[in-house]
Write a protein that holds these residues in place. Structure first.
Motif, short mmCIF file in Angstrom:
data_model
loop_
_atom_site.label_atom_id
_atom_site.label_comp_id
_atom_site.label_asym_id
_atom_site.label_seq_id
_atom_site.Cartn_x
_atom_site.Cartn_y
_atom_site.Cartn_z
N TRP A 1 38.77 54.56 -52.94
CA TRP A 1 37.95 55.55 -53.09
C TRP A 1 39.06 56.27 -53.66
CZ3 TRP A 1 36.04 60.02 -51.17
CH2 TRP A 1 35.83 60.43 -49.93
N PRO A 2 39.18 57.62 -54.01
CA PRO A 2 39.73 58.48 -53.53
C PRO A 2 39.74 59.49 -52.43
CG PRO A 2 38.79 59.60 -56.03
CD PRO A 2 38.32 57.75 -55.40
N GLY A 3 40.58 59.22 -51.39
CA GLY A 3 40.58 59.99 -50.19
C GLY A 3 40.24 58.98 -49.42
N ARG A 4 40.23 59.65 -47.67
CA ARG A 4 40.47 59.03 -46.81
C ARG A 4 39.71 57.75 -45.95
NH1 ARG A 4 42.20 64.71 -46.08
NH2 ARG A 4 40.52 64.27 -44.35
N ALA A 5 39.76 57.13 -45.45
CA ALA A 5 39.44 56.13 -45.09
C ALA A 5 38.26 56.89 -43.67
CB ALA A 5 39.25 54.95 -44.31
N LEU A 6 37.14 56.64 -43.37
CA LEU A 6 35.84 57.77 -42.63
C LEU A 6 36.61 57.77 -41.05
CD1 LEU A 6 32.12 56.76 -43.32
CD2 LEU A 6 33.48 58.61 -44.12
N THR A 7 36.38 58.56 -40.13
CA THR A 7 37.01 58.53 -38.80
C THR A 7 36.19 58.44 -38.73
OG1 THR A 7 36.06 60.58 -38.31
CG2 THR A 7 38.08 60.82 -39.37
N GLU A 8 36.03 57.73 -36.94
CA GLU A 8 34.79 56.89 -35.45
C GLU A 8 33.64 57.95 -35.64
OE1 GLU A 8 33.01 54.55 -34.19
OE2 GLU A 8 34.99 54.42 -34.72
N GLN A 9 34.14 59.24 -35.39
CA GLN A 9 32.74 60.70 -35.78
C GLN A 9 31.75 60.18 -36.58
OE1 GLN A 9 34.14 64.04 -35.11
NE2 GLN A 9 31.99 64.77 -34.82
N GLN A 10 33.23 59.81 -38.19
CA GLN A 10 31.71 60.56 -39.12
C GLN A 10 30.77 59.09 -39.45
OE1 GLN A 10 35.65 60.98 -41.93
NE2 GLN A 10 34.78 63.10 -42.47
N HIS A 11 31.64 57.46 -38.90
CA HIS A 11 31.07 56.21 -39.02
C HIS A 11 29.90 56.93 -37.73
CE1 HIS A 11 32.95 53.14 -41.27
NE2 HIS A 11 34.46 53.45 -40.89
N GLN A 12 29.58 57.41 -36.87
CA GLN A 12 28.53 57.57 -36.26
C GLN A 12 27.66 58.69 -36.77
OE1 GLN A 12 30.36 58.96 -31.88
NE2 GLN A 12 30.78 56.59 -32.18
N HIS A 13 27.82 59.08 -37.64
CA HIS A 13 27.57 60.71 -38.27
C HIS A 13 26.74 59.57 -38.99
CE1 HIS A 13 25.33 63.82 -39.57
NE2 HIS A 13 26.06 63.26 -40.90
N VAL A 14 27.46 58.75 -39.68
CA VAL A 14 26.24 57.78 -41.15
C VAL A 14 25.70 57.18 -40.35
CG1 VAL A 14 26.65 56.54 -42.85
CG2 VAL A 14 28.60 58.64 -43.10
N ALA A 15 25.47 56.68 -39.63
CA ALA A 15 25.02 55.06 -38.59
C ALA A 15 23.73 56.13 -38.29
CB ALA A 15 25.78 54.78 -37.66
N SER A 16 23.97 57.39 -37.60
CA SER A 16 22.49 58.02 -37.24
C SER A 16 21.67 58.63 -38.50
CB SER A 16 23.48 59.56 -36.54
OG SER A 16 21.60 60.21 -35.91
N VAL A 17 22.05 59.50 -39.48
CA VAL A 17 21.63 59.23 -40.80
C VAL A 17 21.32 58.04 -41.48
CG1 VAL A 17 21.83 60.48 -43.47
CG2 VAL A 17 23.01 61.43 -41.00
N ALA A 18 21.74 56.99 -41.61
CA ALA A 18 20.54 55.79 -41.95
C ALA A 18 19.89 55.23 -41.62
CB ALA A 18 22.04 54.63 -42.44
N ALA A 19 19.78 55.92 -40.40
CA ALA A 19 18.96 54.93 -38.90
C ALA A 19 17.49 55.78 -39.15
CB ALA A 19 19.49 54.50 -37.72
N GLY A 20 17.28 56.72 -39.22
CA GLY A 20 16.63 57.86 -39.42
C GLY A 20 15.92 57.66 -40.65
#
Length: 250
Positions: A165-184
Motif C-alpha cells: 500500500w502507499p505507506g510504511r508497514a505497521l510497527t510492533e506497537q501498531q500491531h498490538q493496538h490493532v489486535a486489541s481493538v479487533a478483539a474488543g
C-alpha cells in the motif's frame, strides 16, 4: 497476526447480522432469546418498577411513553465498534501513509532543443499518470467518503497482512493496538448478538429464595442457565430443575 486478521474478517462478516438486528426492537421474553435477553428481561422489570414510581409524580397531560423503534443496544454497539475501527485506521494512515504523488509543475522557460522539450513533456506525462494512479490507489485510506465499519476492518486486515500500500508497514506497537481493538470490537459484537460465552451475577435486587446470589451463564449457542451460588438451585428455560430440597438431599 493471524488471530487479529481472523477477528477483523469476522467483524466484517458479522456486520450484516448486526445491521439486521438493529431494526428489531428490544422486546425480550426471557430465557428463550438467550442470556442477554434474560438479563434484559430482569432489567426491564426493574425499569417498570421505577416507571411506576415516577408515574405518581408525572402530570397526566404529558405524552405517554412510546416504544423504541430500534434496538438501542445494537445501535450503540454498531456506533462504538465503527468509531473504534475508523479511528484506528485514521491514526495509522496519519502516521504511515505517504502523501499522494503530485504532477510536475508546468515548465515556464525555454528548451534549448526540440529533444529536451520532448523529454520534458514525456516526464510530465509519466508523472501525471503516476499521480493519477496513486491518488486512486485501492489501498489508500481516505479521510472522507467511504468510511464504514466493515471497510475499516478489511483495510486494517490488509495492513496486518502486510499487503502493499502507499505507506510504511505497521510497527510492533501498531500491531498490538490493532489486535486489541479487533478483539474488543469482536467481543462486543458477539455479545450483542448473543454469540459469546458469558457469565454474570445478578444484582442484589434478584436474590434466590435462600438469599444467595444467582449466577447466569450461557451464550455462544448454549441455552442460558441460572444457578444459585448459595443453595445450588438451578433454573433453565423449562423452569427449576434442581430445588433447594433436592440439592440438600444430594
Amino acid at each position: 497476526m493471524t488471530t487479529t486478521a481472523t477477528h477483523l474478517r469476522t467483524i466484517a462478516t458479522l456486520w450484516t447480522d448486526l445491521r439486521d438486528a438493529l431494526a428489531t426492537p428490544t422486546t425480550p421474553a426471557g430465557f428463550g432469546i438467550g442470556l442477554r435477553g434474560y438479563l434484559a428481561t430482569l432489567e426491564e422489570h426493574d425499569l417498570e418498577e421505577a416507571r411506576a414510581l415516577r408515574a405518581l409524580e408525572r402530570d397526566p397531560a404529558q405524552i405517554g411513553q412510546r416504544p423504541v423503534p430500534i434496538n438501542l443496544h445494537i445501535h450503540d454497539t454498531l456506533h462504538a465498534v465503527e468509531a473504534a475501527l475508523i479511528d484506528t485506521a485514521d491514526r495509522i494512515a496519519r502516521d504511515n501513509q505517504r502523501t499522494p504523488v503530485q504532477p510536475l509543475r508546468p515548465h515556464s522557460g525555454f528548451y534549448a532543443t526540440a529533444k529536451e522539450a520532448r523529454i520534458a513533456a514525456e516526464d510530465r506525462a509519466r508523472r501525471a499518470r503516476l499521480a493519477a494512479a496513486d491518488a486512486i490507489h485501492p489501498q489508500r485510506w481516505r479521510f472522507t467518503g467511504r468510511r464504514t465499519g466493515p471497510y475499516a476492518a478489511l483495510w486494517l486486515c490488509a495492513r496486518v497482512h502486510g499487503i502493499t500500500w502507499p505507506g510504511r508497514a505497521l510497527t510492533e506497537q501498531q500491531h498490538q493496538h490493532v489486535a486489541s481493538v479487533a478483539a474488543g470490537a469482536l467481543l462486543r459484537m458477539e455479545t450483542a448478538l448473543d454469540l459469546a460465552d458469558q457469565r454474570r451475577e445478578l444484582t442484589a435486587q434478584h436474590p434466590c429464595q435462600c438469599g444467595g446470589t444467582i449466577e447466569v451463564y450461557g451464550g455462544a449457542g448454549a441455552a442460558p442457565v441460572a444457578r444459585c451460588k448459595g443453595c445450588g438451585a438451578l433454573w433453565t428455560e423449562r423452569g427449576i430443575i434442581a430445588s433447594r430440597g433436592a440439592v440438600a438431599a444430594a
